[in-house]
Design a protein around this motif. Structure first.
Motif, short mmCIF file in Angstrom:
data_model
loop_
_atom_site.label_atom_id
_atom_site.label_comp_id
_atom_site.label_asym_id
_atom_site.label_seq_id
_atom_site.Cartn_x
_atom_site.Cartn_y
_atom_site.Cartn_z
N VAL A 148 0.83 -1.20 0.00
CA VAL A 148 0.00 0.00 0.00
C VAL A 148 0.86 1.26 0.00
N ILE A 149 1.94 1.26 0.77
CA ILE A 149 2.82 2.44 0.85
C ILE A 149 3.53 2.67 -0.48
N ILE A 150 4.08 1.60 -1.06
CA ILE A 150 4.81 1.74 -2.33
C ILE A 150 3.90 2.23 -3.44
N VAL A 151 2.76 1.52 -3.60
CA VAL A 151 1.81 1.91 -4.66
C VAL A 151 1.24 3.30 -4.37
N GLY A 152 0.99 3.59 -3.09
CA GLY A 152 0.44 4.89 -2.72
C GLY A 152 1.37 6.04 -3.07
N ILE A 153 2.67 5.87 -2.81
CA ILE A 153 3.65 6.91 -3.14
C ILE A 153 3.70 7.15 -4.65
N ILE A 154 3.74 6.05 -5.41
CA ILE A 154 3.77 6.17 -6.88
C ILE A 154 2.47 6.81 -7.38
N PHE A 155 1.36 6.41 -6.79
CA PHE A 155 0.05 6.92 -7.17
C PHE A 155 -0.04 8.43 -6.93
N VAL A 156 0.36 8.87 -5.74
CA VAL A 156 0.29 10.30 -5.40
C VAL A 156 1.22 11.12 -6.30
N THR A 157 2.43 10.59 -6.54
CA THR A 157 3.38 11.28 -7.42
C THR A 157 2.81 11.46 -8.82
N ASP A 158 2.23 10.39 -9.35
CA ASP A 158 1.62 10.45 -10.68
C ASP A 158 0.43 11.41 -10.68
N ALA A 159 -0.37 11.38 -9.62
CA ALA A 159 -1.55 12.25 -9.55
C ALA A 159 -1.13 13.72 -9.55
N ILE A 160 -0.07 14.05 -8.82
CA ILE A 160 0.42 15.43 -8.78
C ILE A 160 0.92 15.86 -10.15
N HIS A 161 1.71 14.99 -10.79
CA HIS A 161 2.25 15.30 -12.12
C HIS A 161 1.12 15.45 -13.15
N SER A 162 0.16 14.53 -13.12
CA SER A 162 -0.96 14.57 -14.08
C SER A 162 -1.84 15.78 -13.85
N THR A 163 -2.02 16.18 -12.60
CA THR A 163 -2.82 17.36 -12.29
C THR A 163 -2.14 18.62 -12.84
N LYS A 164 -0.83 18.72 -12.66
CA LYS A 164 -0.09 19.86 -13.20
C LYS A 164 -0.19 19.88 -14.73
N GLU A 165 -0.10 18.71 -15.34
CA GLU A 165 -0.20 18.61 -16.79
C GLU A 165 -1.58 19.06 -17.27
N ALA A 166 -2.63 18.62 -16.57
CA ALA A 166 -3.99 18.98 -16.94
C ALA A 166 -4.24 20.48 -16.75
N LEU A 167 -3.72 21.05 -15.67
CA LEU A 167 -3.87 22.48 -15.44
C LEU A 167 -3.15 23.28 -16.52
N ASP A 168 -1.96 22.81 -16.91
CA ASP A 168 -1.19 23.48 -17.96
C ASP A 168 -1.94 23.42 -19.29
N LEU A 169 -2.52 22.26 -19.58
CA LEU A 169 -3.29 22.11 -20.81
C LEU A 169 -4.50 23.05 -20.81
N GLY A 170 -5.15 23.20 -19.66
CA GLY A 170 -6.27 24.12 -19.55
C GLY A 170 -5.84 25.56 -19.81
N ARG A 171 -4.67 25.94 -19.29
CA ARG A 171 -4.15 27.29 -19.52
C ARG A 171 -3.81 27.50 -21.00
N ILE A 172 -3.25 26.45 -21.64
CA ILE A 172 -2.93 26.55 -23.06
C ILE A 172 -4.20 26.75 -23.89
N LEU A 173 -5.24 26.01 -23.57
CA LEU A 173 -6.51 26.15 -24.29
C LEU A 173 -7.06 27.57 -24.14
N GLU A 174 -7.00 28.10 -22.92
CA GLU A 174 -7.50 29.45 -22.67
C GLU A 174 -6.67 30.49 -23.42
#
Length: 295
Positions: free
Chosen positions: A150-176
């Protein structure tokens, strides 16, 4: 069956995230005729399915044994989760990462009757078939092993979620930004067209007056000077607008060039994504992605 520890619940969550990814990726890949790593994250995990499975399990507890109520509660609970998640993601990222607007009996494109019914049957399949062997497996895992997983997968999961969220926010700014640039480009092009028409009309009027009023070489010379001044002033203004147009075009091209990171990212993982506010810009980005892939 439902009395699990916190780490067992988390392990179930990650397992169902993975199962959901398999279901979605298989479905979208078959429809697209090529493999699609479906989902918001880069990892083979779909949090919506993991969260949905946990909600299904919780809601089916009070009515366990009544298949109709298990179906109904699972359908309503999962649909509510899908609607809230879709609504929140569109407000945050300016995009719909799934859109059922073309499906009959949909609610704002976030949920539709067909999918809701599918959630109900999936709840039955989950509680009566899928969960039992998974429960048997998880409950027999050593506590230490389970927590480490749970700890290993959780760390990888949170890291990916943070990176993907930043990517999605950046894409939203590009569209705007691209939508604003498109509006400015259109406005400058209209100004150039109007300026050319206005200049041509002024020069034509001056020449007409020359023909009517010219009685000497001196008068003709004055008119020629007036015509030259009008043309010069218009040329300077047009030059400034052309420079602005070129600057905006270069900015747009640089912005579009950043899409190389999205070609195998969010746009590729979400081929049906749409945007109510920046739909035209999103279509342009998707076209760019296709051209980039072919080149």
């Amino acid at each position: 069956m439902y009395l699990y520890t916190w780490y067992q619940w988390l392990l179930f969550f990650f397992i169902y995230c993975f199962i959901g990814w398999i279901i979605e990726s298989t479905y979208v890949s078959v429809r697209s005729l090529h493999f699609v790593n479906r989902g918001f994250l880069r990892l083979p995990l779909l949090p919506l399915y993991g969260s949905g499975a946990i909600i299904m399990l919780w809601l089916s507890l009070p009515v366990q044994g009544n298949l109709f109520l298990v179906f109904l509660f699972g359908m309503l609970g999962a649909s509510a989760l899908e609607y809230v998640t879709g609504y929140a993601m569109e407000r945050l990222f300016k995009m719909k990462y799934w859109d059922y607007s073309n499906n009959p009996f949909n609610l704002n494109g976030y949920v539709c009757l067909t999918n809701s019914i599918a959630w109900g049957f999936l709840t039955l399949l989950l509680t009566e078939v899928i969960h039992r062997p998974l429960e048997w497996l998880v409950l027999r895992l050593n506590v230490t092993v389970c927590i480490i997983l749970v700890i290993i997968v959780g760390i990888i999961f949170v890291t990916d979620a943070i990176h993907s969220t930043k990517e999605a926010l950046d894409l939203g700014r590009i569209l705007e930004t691209m939508t604003k640039l498109k509006s400015e480009l259109d406005e400058v092009q209209v100004q150039i067209s109007l300026l050319k028409a206005e200049t041509a009309q002024k020069v034509s009027d001056i020449k007409t007056e020359t023909i009517q009023m010219a009685t000497s070489l001196k008068d003709g010379t004055k008119v020629k000077i007036s015509s030259l001044k009008a043309e010069t002033a218009s040329a300077l203004k047009e030059s400034a607008l052309v420079e602005r147009l070129q600057s905006l075009t270069e900015t747009k091209e640089k912005l579009t060039g950043r899409l190389t990171s999205y070609r195998k990212g969010i746009l590729r993982r979400n081929p049906t994504a749409s945007s109510r506010l920046f739909g035209e810009a999103l279509r342009e980005l998707k076209e760019y992605s296709k051209k980039y892939k072919k080149s």
